[in-house]
Motif scaffolding. Structure first.
Motif, PDB file in Angstrom:
ATOM      1  N   PRO A  86       0.809  -1.226   0.000  1.00 39.63           N
ATOM      2  CA  PRO A  86       0.000   0.000   0.000  1.00 39.63           C
ATOM      3  C   PRO A  86       0.837   1.268   0.000  1.00 39.63           C
ATOM      4  O   PRO A  86       0.415   2.294  -0.516  1.00 39.63           O
ATOM      5  CB  PRO A  86      -0.827  -0.124   1.292  1.00 39.63           C
ATOM      6  N   SER A  87       2.062   1.206   0.586  1.00 31.50           N
ATOM      7  CA  SER A  87       2.905   2.391   0.668  1.00 31.50           C
ATOM      8  C   SER A  87       3.618   2.714  -0.629  1.00 31.50           C
ATOM      9  O   SER A  87       4.297   3.728  -0.729  1.00 31.50           O
ATOM     10  CB  SER A  87       3.949   2.207   1.778  1.00 31.50           C
ATOM     11  N   THR A 226       8.290   5.586  -0.084  1.00 32.79           N
ATOM     12  CA  THR A 226       8.037   6.717   0.804  1.00 32.79           C
ATOM     13  C   THR A 226       6.710   7.371   0.436  1.00 32.79           C
ATOM     14  O   THR A 226       6.317   7.398  -0.735  1.00 32.79           O
ATOM     15  CB  THR A 226       9.162   7.757   0.710  1.00 32.79           C
ATOM     16  N   LEU A 227       6.029   7.934   1.433  1.00 27.85           N
ATOM     17  CA  LEU A 227       4.833   8.724   1.162  1.00 27.85           C
ATOM     18  C   LEU A 227       5.214  10.117   0.679  1.00 27.85           C
ATOM     19  O   LEU A 227       4.479  10.726  -0.105  1.00 27.85           O
ATOM     20  CB  LEU A 227       3.963   8.815   2.416  1.00 27.85           C
ATOM     21  N   ASP A 228       6.333  10.637   1.129  1.00 30.22           N
ATOM     22  CA  ASP A 228       6.865  11.893   0.633  1.00 30.22           C
ATOM     23  C   ASP A 228       7.287  11.740  -0.826  1.00 30.22           C
ATOM     24  O   ASP A 228       7.915  10.749  -1.206  1.00 30.22           O
ATOM     25  CB  ASP A 228       8.069  12.305   1.487  1.00 30.22           C
ATOM     26  N   TYR A 229       6.974  12.735  -1.653  1.00 27.62           N
ATOM     27  CA  TYR A 229       7.239  12.622  -3.088  1.00 27.62           C
ATOM     28  C   TYR A 229       8.735  12.679  -3.400  1.00 27.62           C
ATOM     29  O   TYR A 229       9.212  11.969  -4.287  1.00 27.62           O
ATOM     30  CB  TYR A 229       6.516  13.754  -3.821  1.00 27.62           C
ATOM     31  N   THR A 417      24.369  15.724   3.290  1.00 28.21           N
ATOM     32  CA  THR A 417      23.033  15.658   3.861  1.00 28.21           C
ATOM     33  C   THR A 417      22.694  14.206   4.178  1.00 28.21           C
ATOM     34  O   THR A 417      23.255  13.280   3.590  1.00 28.21           O
ATOM     35  CB  THR A 417      21.965  16.223   2.897  1.00 28.21           C
ATOM     36  N   LYS A 418      21.771  14.048   5.124  1.00 31.34           N
ATOM     37  CA  LYS A 418      21.292  12.723   5.503  1.00 31.34           C
ATOM     38  C   LYS A 418      19.770  12.736   5.496  1.00 31.34           C
ATOM     39  O   LYS A 418      19.139  13.780   5.722  1.00 31.34           O
ATOM     40  CB  LYS A 418      21.810  12.328   6.888  1.00 31.34           C
ATOM     41  N   PHE A 419      19.192  11.553   5.279  1.00 33.29           N
ATOM     42  CA  PHE A 419      17.739  11.423   5.161  1.00 33.29           C
ATOM     43  C   PHE A 419      17.295  10.119   5.793  1.00 33.29           C
ATOM     44  O   PHE A 419      17.965   9.084   5.648  1.00 33.29           O
ATOM     45  CB  PHE A 419      17.334  11.442   3.676  1.00 33.29           C
ATOM     46  N   GLY A 420      16.162  10.145   6.493  1.00 35.68           N
ATOM     47  CA  GLY A 420      15.570   8.928   7.042  1.00 35.68           C
ATOM     48  C   GLY A 420      14.051   9.032   7.042  1.00 35.68           C
ATOM     49  O   GLY A 420      13.495  10.124   7.220  1.00 35.68           O
ATOM     50  N   SER A 421      13.384   7.896   6.844  1.00 27.63           N
ATOM     51  CA  SER A 421      11.917   7.899   6.848  1.00 27.63           C
ATOM     52  C   SER A 421      11.394   6.561   7.353  1.00 27.63           C
ATOM     53  O   SER A 421      12.037   5.519   7.192  1.00 27.63           O
ATOM     54  CB  SER A 421      11.361   8.169   5.440  1.00 27.63           C
ATOM     55  N   LEU A 422      10.219   6.598   7.956  1.00 27.35           N
ATOM     56  CA  LEU A 422       9.519   5.413   8.431  1.00 27.35           C
ATOM     57  C   LEU A 422       8.028   5.677   8.311  1.00 27.35           C
ATOM     58  O   LEU A 422       7.544   6.727   8.762  1.00 27.35           O
ATOM     59  CB  LEU A 422       9.890   5.095   9.882  1.00 27.35           C
ATOM     60  N   ASN A 423       7.275   4.737   7.720  1.00 29.80           N
ATOM     61  CA  ASN A 423       5.847   4.979   7.534  1.00 29.80           C
ATOM     62  C   ASN A 423       5.019   3.735   7.818  1.00 29.80           C
ATOM     63  O   ASN A 423       5.544   2.622   7.966  1.00 29.80           O
ATOM     64  CB  ASN A 423       5.557   5.505   6.123  1.00 29.80           C
ATOM     65  N   LEU A 424       3.725   3.958   7.873  1.00 28.08           N
ATOM     66  CA  LEU A 424       2.729   2.900   8.001  1.00 28.08           C
ATOM     67  C   LEU A 424       1.584   3.251   7.065  1.00 28.08           C
ATOM     68  O   LEU A 424       1.031   4.356   7.143  1.00 28.08           O
ATOM     69  CB  LEU A 424       2.214   2.789   9.440  1.00 28.08           C
ATOM     70  N   ALA A 425       1.242   2.341   6.153  1.00 27.71           N
ATOM     71  CA  ALA A 425       0.198   2.602   5.153  1.00 27.71           C
ATOM     72  C   ALA A 425      -0.840   1.492   5.190  1.00 27.71           C
ATOM     73  O   ALA A 425      -0.500   0.310   5.280  1.00 27.71           O
ATOM     74  CB  ALA A 425       0.813   2.713   3.760  1.00 27.71           C
ATOM     75  N   TRP A 426      -2.091   1.884   5.089  1.00 29.39           N
ATOM     76  CA  TRP A 426      -3.212   0.944   5.147  1.00 29.39           C
ATOM     77  C   TRP A 426      -4.058   1.094   3.888  1.00 29.39           C
ATOM     78  O   TRP A 426      -4.600   2.166   3.604  1.00 29.39           O
ATOM     79  CB  TRP A 426      -4.072   1.213   6.384  1.00 29.39           C
ATOM     80  N   GLN A 427      -4.187   0.007   3.128  1.00 25.82           N
ATOM     81  CA  GLN A 427      -5.037  -0.025   1.946  1.00 25.82           C
ATOM     82  C   GLN A 427      -6.423  -0.439   2.417  1.00 25.82           C
ATOM     83  O   GLN A 427      -6.798  -1.610   2.358  1.00 25.82           O
ATOM     84  CB  GLN A 427      -4.479  -1.024   0.922  1.00 25.82           C
ATOM     85  N   GLY A 435      -2.100   6.776   5.097  1.00 25.04           N
ATOM     86  CA  GLY A 435      -0.820   6.455   5.713  1.00 25.04           C
ATOM     87  C   GLY A 435      -0.277   7.612   6.518  1.00 25.04           C
ATOM     88  O   GLY A 435      -0.710   8.767   6.393  1.00 25.04           O
ATOM     89  N   ILE A 436       0.717   7.296   7.346  1.00 25.12           N
ATOM     90  CA  ILE A 436       1.415   8.305   8.144  1.00 25.12           C
ATOM     91  C   ILE A 436       2.910   8.014   8.067  1.00 25.12           C
ATOM     92  O   ILE A 436       3.322   6.848   8.031  1.00 25.12           O
ATOM     93  CB  ILE A 436       0.915   8.304   9.613  1.00 25.12           C
ATOM     94  N   GLU A 437       3.717   9.083   8.012  1.00 28.21           N
ATOM     95  CA  GLU A 437       5.153   8.916   7.827  1.00 28.21           C
ATOM     96  C   GLU A 437       5.921   9.930   8.676  1.00 28.21           C
ATOM     97  O   GLU A 437       5.526  11.100   8.792  1.00 28.21           O
ATOM     98  CB  GLU A 437       5.511   9.097   6.348  1.00 28.21           C
ATOM     99  N   TYR A 438       7.025   9.444   9.245  1.00 26.22           N
ATOM    100  CA  TYR A 438       7.958  10.312   9.966  1.00 26.22           C
ATOM    101  C   TYR A 438       9.216  10.467   9.120  1.00 26.22           C
ATOM    102  O   TYR A 438       9.766   9.476   8.619  1.00 26.22           O
ATOM    103  CB  TYR A 438       8.319   9.712  11.330  1.00 26.22           C
ATOM    104  N   LEU A 439       9.667  11.714   8.954  1.00 27.35           N
ATOM    105  CA  LEU A 439      10.852  11.997   8.159  1.00 27.35           C
ATOM    106  C   LEU A 439      11.853  12.808   8.989  1.00 27.35           C
ATOM    107  O   LEU A 439      11.461  13.695   9.756  1.00 27.35           O
ATOM    108  CB  LEU A 439      10.497  12.770   6.889  1.00 27.35           C
ATOM    109  N   TRP A 440      13.129  12.505   8.789  1.00 26.29           N
ATOM    110  CA  TRP A 440      14.204  13.220   9.489  1.00 26.29           C
ATOM    111  C   TRP A 440      15.298  13.553   8.485  1.00 26.29           C
ATOM    112  O   TRP A 440      15.600  12.766   7.576  1.00 26.29           O
ATOM    113  CB  TRP A 440      14.781  12.338  10.599  1.00 26.29           C
ATOM    114  N   GLY A 441      15.890  14.732   8.627  1.00 23.42           N
ATOM    115  CA  GLY A 441      16.966  15.115   7.733  1.00 23.42           C
ATOM    116  C   GLY A 441      18.001  15.970   8.445  1.00 23.42           C
ATOM    117  O   GLY A 441      17.718  16.630   9.450  1.00 23.42           O
ATOM    118  N   GLN A 442      19.224  15.933   7.905  1.00 21.72           N
ATOM    119  CA  GLN A 442      20.316  16.749   8.428  1.00 21.72           C
ATOM    120  C   GLN A 442      21.040  17.422   7.265  1.00 21.72           C
ATOM    121  O   GLN A 442      21.271  16.805   6.229  1.00 21.72           O
ATOM    122  CB  GLN A 442      21.312  15.903   9.223  1.00 21.72           C
TER     123      GLN A 442
END
Length: 466
Positions: A86-87, A226-229, A417-427, A435-442
């Protein structure tokens, strides 16, 4: 005298009776013939009446049955059985043959897909690209808008309109693909942005593509879910006009080895000085090898570029750009998959998600020569299917540039730069996902100043014809 008269009368009556009996027999035979003909007619009518319900039951199903498009290869047929989480981003991969409609008697088949999506985002600091999570836009310590606090945004720019045409020809299957979203550079909430408009001829020996598409240097099949484009910072992602030829070198069962070759519009991204404009003497060239199996693949791609600047007084400066990239993905267990990529080179920053458009392909040094800027990046993604309609995806990316110390570039530009993501998606429906996603960047700039950013994003998507 009376006896002979009575005998004559009796003889006459017997002859008449015999005549009547013979006449009646003829009438009965004629009636039997009529009855036989009537019985034959009745049998024919009953047979037709019995056949009508069966034909009526079959007739509606004939036009209602969707046209079946035979996959052009065994590999496509194998892909049809793979798990699609679904994600997974909508409209990224080529659609499977299901869902096409026949356009009259033209021989053309069409599949139309409309994706309506809205993303709600909350960031813990200012970011230059509000609709995208771009680590290089995170303010570093001492810069404007550093640690400015939480803010929210909503975007529907990931909505998609896509059309896929197919038809059989003497040389194979001809495909015409069109797709757009709304991440254009214009004003307003939904500026138009063309993503695909290309034709592709596909047969058992080769594929030949011409038009506007993702670069052959990009392996879209390893893009994490990722849910982020925008996706990971180190992913190589570039669109442009191109001609691509991919002959099949070897085939074994459902697996095949191809040789992607492409000639693409260069779009050099160079930090210039006043009076100079960018150009290229030749297109970008991509050469690669790709081994593809039903549940995994690996690809090696190489890029060659010509980067140049010129002034109105006919002064020119130039350098070469080059890069190599290794990508791959494989299925794990029943619903899990892993993706990975690593790239390294000089003068290819315009292909890297996080630093594209910042003028980091090349720059002048203090001696007035043009020099390509070295860059490298890597990343990985993992998707786990909790069930057929619930999935999570984890991804990470790292990107770094290593310019020479005497280059004339802005020192506030990102060094890594650094990037990380974690999500949960429900069809929750066949054609709807939440869905919901957490994103982190440096972000670390060339002076070693640092900044970090976080985002929480929720997504609701309706997909008309996935």
């Amino acid at each position: 005298m009376a006896a002979p008269a009575a005998l004559a009368q009796s003889t006459d009556s017997s002859a008449d009776l015999k005549a009547e009996i013979a006449q009646m027999r003829q009438q009965m035979q004629a009636q039997q013939q009529v009855m036989q003909k009537m019985q034959q007619r009745l049998d024919e009518l009953e047979a037709k009446e019995a056949a009508k319900p069966q034909a009526t039951a079959q007739a509606p199903s004939q036009p209602a049955k969707p046209p079946v498009v035979t996959p052009t290869s065994e590999l496509e047929a194998a892909k049809a059985t793979q798990y699609h989480p679904p994600s997974a981003p909508a409209g990224v991969s080529e659609p499977l043959p299901d869902g096409y409609v026949r356009l009259g008697d033209t021989g053309n088949l069409l599949k139309v897909d409309l994706v309506a999506q809205v993303d709600a985002m909350a960031d813990n600091t200012y970011m230059g690209a509000q609709d995208l999570f771009v680590p290089s836009s995170i303010p570093v310590r001492g810069a404007a808008f550093y640690a400015t606090g939480w803010r929210s945004n909503m975007s529907a720019k990931q909505s998609v309109f896509r059309m896929d045409f197919r038809r059989d020809t003497d040389y194979g299957t001809l495909k015409i693909v069109y797709k757009n979203n709304f991440f254009g550079s214009g004003t307003g909430d939904m500026p138009y942005n063309l993503q695909y408009f290309y034709g592709e001829l596909d047969n058992e020996r080769f594929t030949l593509l011409a038009g506007y598409n993702i670069s052959a240097f990009t392996d879209i099949d390893v893009f994490p879910n990722t849910l982020d484009y925008e996706g990971p910072n180190s992913f190589t992602f570039k669109y442009g006009p191109q001609i691509r030829f991919s002959p099949i070198l070897y085939k074994s069962g459902d697996s095949l080895l191809t040789l992607p070759l492409s000639m693409e519009k260069p779009n050099a991204d160079i930090t210039t000085v006043e009076g100079f404009n960018t150009y290229s003497r030749r297109p970008d060239f991509v050469f690669g090898l790709r081994w593809e199996a039903p549940s995994w693949h690996i690809q090696w791609a190489n890029l060659w570029r010509d980067l140049r600047v010129e002034s109105a007084t006919a002064r020119t400066r130039g350098t070469n750009g080059y890069a190599t990239q290794l990508t791959g993905t494989t299925k794990l267990f029943e619903r899990d998959s892993v993706q990975g990529w690593v790239s390294n080179g000089r003068g290819y920053a315009n292909f890297l998600q996080d630093i594209s458009g910042l003028g980091l392909d090349a720059a002048f040094n203090t001696q007035g020569d043009l020099r390509g800027i070295r860059a490298r990046g890597w990343g990985a993604g993992y998707t786990h299917g909790w069930s057929s309609d619930l999935s999570s995806s984890l991804s990470y990316g790292y990107l770094r540039i290593s310019p020479q110390s005497n280059l004339l570039i802005d020192q506030t530009l990102p060094k890594s730069t650094k990037f990380g993501s974690l999500n949960l998606a429900w069809q929750f429906s066949e054609r709807a996902m939440v869905g919901i996603e957490y994103l982190w960047g440096q972000n670390i700039d060339l002076t070693d100043a640092r900044g970090q950013g976080q985002r929480i994003q929720t997504t609701l998507r309706y997909d008309l014809n996935p």
